[in-house]
Design a protein around this motif. Structure first.
Motif, PDB file in Angstrom:
ATOM      1  N   ARG A 239       0.822  -1.198   0.000  1.00  0.00           N
ATOM      2  CA  ARG A 239       0.000   0.000   0.000  1.00  0.00           C
ATOM      3  C   ARG A 239       0.864   1.258   0.000  1.00  0.00           C
ATOM      4  NH1 ARG A 239      -2.829   2.147   5.306  1.00  0.00           N
ATOM      5  NH2 ARG A 239      -0.620   2.583   5.612  1.00  0.00           N
ATOM      6  N   ASP A 240       1.904   1.267   0.860  1.00  0.00           N
ATOM      7  CA  ASP A 240       2.787   2.441   0.922  1.00  0.00           C
ATOM      8  C   ASP A 240       3.552   2.613  -0.370  1.00  0.00           C
ATOM      9  OD1 ASP A 240       3.647   2.130   4.465  1.00  0.00           O
ATOM     10  OD2 ASP A 240       1.884   2.915   3.446  1.00  0.00           O
ATOM     11  N   ALA A 241       3.909   1.490  -1.046  1.00  0.00           N
ATOM     12  CA  ALA A 241       4.597   1.603  -2.336  1.00  0.00           C
ATOM     13  C   ALA A 241       3.682   2.227  -3.381  1.00  0.00           C
ATOM     14  CB  ALA A 241       5.071   0.221  -2.800  1.00  0.00           C
ATOM     15  N   ALA A 242       2.386   1.828  -3.359  1.00  0.00           N
ATOM     16  CA  ALA A 242       1.434   2.443  -4.294  1.00  0.00           C
ATOM     17  C   ALA A 242       1.270   3.926  -4.007  1.00  0.00           C
ATOM     18  CB  ALA A 242       0.081   1.726  -4.188  1.00  0.00           C
ATOM     19  N   LEU A 243       1.213   4.306  -2.706  1.00  0.00           N
ATOM     20  CA  LEU A 243       1.097   5.720  -2.346  1.00  0.00           C
ATOM     21  C   LEU A 243       2.332   6.499  -2.781  1.00  0.00           C
ATOM     22  CD1 LEU A 243      -0.444   7.973  -0.937  1.00  0.00           C
ATOM     23  CD2 LEU A 243       0.591   7.248   1.226  1.00  0.00           C
ATOM     24  N   LEU A 244       3.508   5.884  -2.606  1.00  0.00           N
ATOM     25  CA  LEU A 244       4.742   6.559  -3.028  1.00  0.00           C
ATOM     26  C   LEU A 244       4.754   6.754  -4.534  1.00  0.00           C
ATOM     27  CD1 LEU A 244       7.476   7.663  -2.097  1.00  0.00           C
ATOM     28  CD2 LEU A 244       8.443   5.392  -2.456  1.00  0.00           C
ATOM     29  N   GLY A 245       4.254   5.743  -5.269  1.00  0.00           N
ATOM     30  CA  GLY A 245       4.188   5.886  -6.723  1.00  0.00           C
ATOM     31  C   GLY A 245       3.246   6.999  -7.150  1.00  0.00           C
ATOM     32  N   ILE A 246       2.141   7.174  -6.383  1.00  0.00           N
ATOM     33  CA  ILE A 246       1.195   8.252  -6.700  1.00  0.00           C
ATOM     34  C   ILE A 246       1.839   9.615  -6.465  1.00  0.00           C
ATOM     35  CG2 ILE A 246      -0.981   9.317  -5.992  1.00  0.00           C
ATOM     36  CD1 ILE A 246      -1.948   6.471  -5.274  1.00  0.00           C
ATOM     37  N   VAL A 247       2.469   9.768  -5.285  1.00  0.00           N
ATOM     38  CA  VAL A 247       3.067  11.063  -4.938  1.00  0.00           C
ATOM     39  C   VAL A 247       4.204  11.415  -5.884  1.00  0.00           C
ATOM     40  CG1 VAL A 247       4.301  12.324  -3.130  1.00  0.00           C
ATOM     41  CG2 VAL A 247       2.378  10.858  -2.532  1.00  0.00           C
ATOM     42  N   ASN A 248       4.976  10.383  -6.303  1.00  0.00           N
ATOM     43  CA  ASN A 248       6.123  10.630  -7.177  1.00  0.00           C
ATOM     44  C   ASN A 248       5.758  10.603  -8.660  1.00  0.00           C
ATOM     45  OD1 ASN A 248       7.838  10.854  -5.002  1.00  0.00           O
ATOM     46  ND2 ASN A 248       8.382   8.695  -4.986  1.00  0.00           N
ATOM     47  N   ALA A 249       4.460  10.398  -8.956  1.00  0.00           N
ATOM     48  CA  ALA A 249       4.054  10.376 -10.367  1.00  0.00           C
ATOM     49  C   ALA A 249       4.382  11.722 -11.013  1.00  0.00           C
ATOM     50  CB  ALA A 249       2.554  10.090 -10.479  1.00  0.00           C
ATOM     51  N   PRO A 250       4.905  11.713 -12.230  1.00  0.00           N
ATOM     52  CA  PRO A 250       5.320  12.987 -12.864  1.00  0.00           C
ATOM     53  C   PRO A 250       4.130  13.910 -13.103  1.00  0.00           C
ATOM     54  CG  PRO A 250       5.372  11.188 -14.448  1.00  0.00           C
ATOM     55  CD  PRO A 250       5.129  10.556 -13.103  1.00  0.00           C
ATOM     56  N   THR A 251       4.264  15.155 -12.665  1.00  0.00           N
ATOM     57  CA  THR A 251       3.216  16.159 -12.864  1.00  0.00           C
ATOM     58  C   THR A 251       3.695  17.288 -13.766  1.00  0.00           C
ATOM     59  OG1 THR A 251       3.944  17.287 -10.851  1.00  0.00           O
ATOM     60  CG2 THR A 251       2.182  15.665 -10.608  1.00  0.00           C
ATOM     61  N   SER A 252       4.818  17.043 -14.421  1.00  0.00           N
ATOM     62  CA  SER A 252       5.385  18.111 -15.243  1.00  0.00           C
ATOM     63  C   SER A 252       4.608  18.323 -16.537  1.00  0.00           C
ATOM     64  CB  SER A 252       6.846  17.785 -15.575  1.00  0.00           C
ATOM     65  OG  SER A 252       6.937  16.541 -16.259  1.00  0.00           O
ATOM     66  N   THR A 253       3.747  17.341 -16.931  1.00  0.00           N
ATOM     67  CA  THR A 253       3.035  17.471 -18.200  1.00  0.00           C
ATOM     68  C   THR A 253       2.131  18.700 -18.193  1.00  0.00           C
ATOM     69  OG1 THR A 253       3.066  15.068 -18.368  1.00  0.00           O
ATOM     70  CG2 THR A 253       1.622  16.250 -19.873  1.00  0.00           C
ATOM     71  N   LEU A 254       1.419  18.948 -17.077  1.00  0.00           N
ATOM     72  CA  LEU A 254       0.560  20.131 -17.008  1.00  0.00           C
ATOM     73  C   LEU A 254       1.382  21.408 -17.132  1.00  0.00           C
ATOM     74  CD1 LEU A 254      -1.989  19.154 -14.212  1.00  0.00           C
ATOM     75  CD2 LEU A 254      -2.485  19.558 -16.616  1.00  0.00           C
ATOM     76  N   SER A 255       2.565  21.412 -16.506  1.00  0.00           N
ATOM     77  CA  SER A 255       3.438  22.587 -16.635  1.00  0.00           C
ATOM     78  C   SER A 255       3.887  22.768 -18.073  1.00  0.00           C
ATOM     79  CB  SER A 255       4.648  22.437 -15.717  1.00  0.00           C
ATOM     80  OG  SER A 255       4.244  22.356 -14.369  1.00  0.00           O
TER      81      SER A 255
END
Length: 581
Positions: free
Chosen positions: A233-249
């Protein structure tokens, strides 16, 4: 005949001149209409709406990450909040990206998003979002299953506590280790929980009570499931938080850049329209002179406006970055406040329970010693094995050892309480406004927050505090500046460690705080620009270059100053000055 021929010639010349004049006038009007249409072609309202919608998507994405982090702490209301944020994200996406998602082509209106590389970036954004959504569903599913399993395990522990006093003690210890592992998820907590469970299984197997063994066996099955699935579960949460958000930028940058080109083109047409209108009014008088003068004026205006736009763009970009950093700190403050609240309740009763057990243990030890002393001869005659075991417990000082362990446990819980208090003081949202604070205490709070980084870098901290008056400032902002300076000093130290000296003093009507390290220093070519945005001494990917820039702006807003002295290879010293009043 000659006069007639000359008249026809003059009429032909005049007629030809009128034709050419009419053509020139028509061309001039056409040019004028064309320039006016180009100036009026920019749809500013729709452009700003589109830009704000993309920024809203960025803010919603950050809100979603914060909600998911809070859902890990077993906050039931967060699942409803997560669904609400996701619904707002979908609504905003349909409003912004609906045309591209439906047709995959660029819209006719240049103010709409989807021209050039924007459509490809939007499709790339949907691909990244799909992967992130899979991780979110996986996390929520695991989080729900784990919550149900934890509830079942707690129920079984409560049942086990009612079997006997010994089982109640072991169940309470196992419950404490289970909550500790649910909180930090560390390997050390997992090992302690596994060891305690194994001991309980062995103890229950040695008893001739099948009901107890079955209950412990069922409890073991649930705890083993928790041990297996919590890291997932924590690995999935870490993957969510670290998911790249630069596309919107990237989308926002591409759209802003393209619209900037449209604006510059419209601005060019506007200036051309002014110059053209002036030329039409003055062309009969001083055509050559006005053309030359208009060209010089136009060139100067374009250069000046370009400089103004560049300066305004840089200021706007820095303000946006500072606003995003402030929002992140606010989100962090909310999360820390929630975590601290959740920790304080079990921490309070844990400290109370440890103290009660310690007192009761002393009383039981005295009764036990007196009992052994009075019944030693009778017990030796009737049950020599028990008498031998009792003497052995006395000789090994088991009671004193258990009291020392409980005392150490109480001290550890006090340290946790101090850390929680420091976290709350560091990030309290209600202290974003000005308040009169003790800066020496604020430095100590920041050092506790940065303790993990300092320990990893083998940093030896030396404090030299002077008696300081209370200073009126925004505590959370000054804490952010101090944390940035202290962490930067620790990261500048060599691998074998080093020293960090922190001092405070009163200098006239200012209070000065110095943070000095004996690290690698700042290169001479970067030192004059160290407070500029995006300037960093760290490796690529390890620093954004915004920390010192934001810290410098915060100190200036407080009417203070932030200066630096550095010698490469020797170390760096930052001096923070704040007015006393």
């Amino acid at each position: 005949m000659q006069q007639y021929g000359f008249g026809r010639l003059m009429r032909g010349v005049v007629g030809s001149s009128l034709v050419w004049g009419g053509l020139l006038a028509a061309a001039a009007v056409a040019v004028l209409v064309f320039l006016l249409s180009q100036v009026q072609a920019v749809n500013w309202r729709e452009h700003y709406e589109m830009r704000d919608a993309i920024r809203e998507l960025q803010e919603l994405d950050m809100q979603l990450n914060v909600r998911l982090l809070m859902a890990r702490q077993d906050l039931p209301q967060e699942e409803h909040a997560i669904a609400g944020v996701q619904a707002r994200i979908r609504e905003t996406e349909d409003r912004v990206f609906g045309d591209i998602k439906a047709s995959g082509t660029s819209p006719a209106d240049p103010a709409r998003l989807g021209h050039g590389d924007e459509a490809a970036l939007v499709l790339e954004y949907y691909g990244a979002k799909s992967k992130k959504q899979e991780l979110i569903e996986q996390f929520l599913s695991l989080n729900t299953t784990l919550k149900d399993t934890v509830d079942q395990a707690v129920f079984e522990l409560n049942r086990l506590s009612g079997h006997s006093a010994a089982m109640e003690t072991q169940a309470n210890a196992l419950r404490l280790l289970l909550f500790l592992y649910l909180h930090d998820g560390s390997e050390d907590s997992a090992k302690k929980l596994q060891d305690r469970l194994d001991g309980l299984l062995q103890d229950s197997a040695a008893r001739a009570d099948s009901d107890t063994f079955k209950l412990v066996e069922a409890l073991g099955t649930n705890i083993l499931y928790i041990l297996q699935q919590l890291p997932n579960r924590d690995a999935a949460l870490l993957g969510i938080v670290n998911a790249p958000t630069s596309t919107l930028s990237d989308i926002l940058n591409a759209y802003t850049q393209r619209y900037s080109d449209i604006f510059r083109r419209a601005e060019t047409y506007r200036l051309a329209l002014i110059a053209y209108a002036a030329m039409l009014l003055l062309v009969l008088l001083v055509l050559a002179l006005r053309l030359r003068h208009s060209y010089a004026t136009l060139e100067h205006q374009v250069g000046e406006r370009t400089q103004q736009l560049a300066k305004a763009y840089d200021e706007l970009k820095q303000s946006q970055l500072q606003m995003m950093q402030t929002e992140k700190m606010a989100s962090l403050g909310q999360m820390v406040a929630g975590v601290a609240h959740e920790i304080n309740t079990p921490l309070g009763f844990s400290r109370s329970n440890v103290e009660i057990v310690r007192e009761r243990l002393g009383e039981m030890g005295q009764v036990f010693d007196r009992f052994v002393e009075v019944t030693a001869d009778t017990l030796a005659a009737t049950d020599p094995e028990t008498a031998h075991h009792a003497r052995q417990l006395q000789e090994e000082h088991c009671r004193e050892e258990m009291e020392e362990l409980l005392l150490a446990t109480g001290e550890g819980l006090n340290q946790i309480s101090e850390l929680v208090k420091s976290l709350r003081d560091f990030s309290r949202l209600d202290r974003s406004k000005n308040d009169r604070v003790d800066l020496n205490k604020g430095i100590d709070d920041v050092l506790r927050i940065a303790n993990n980084t300092l320990r990893k870098r083998n940093a030896q901290v030396h404090r030299d505090y002077a008696e300081l008056p209370l200073v009126e400032c925004a505590p959370s902002q000054i804490n952010q500046v101090l944390l940035n300076l202290i962490v930067n000093a620790a990261q500048a130290l060599p691998e074998q460690g080093g020293n960090i000296a922190i001092g405070t003093r009163v200098n006239g009507r200012f209070i000065e705080i110095t943070v000095e390290d004996d690290g690698h220093g700042i290169p001479a070519d970067l030192l004059p620009r160290i407070f500029d945005p995006f300037v960093t001494t760290k490796e690529i990917g390890k620093g954004t270059g915004l920390g010192l820039s934001i810290a410098y702006q915060i100190v200036q807003d407080h009417g203070g100053a932030l200066t630096v002295e550095s010698t490469p290879g020797t170390g760096t010293c930052f001096t923070l000055s704040l007015p006393v009043t």
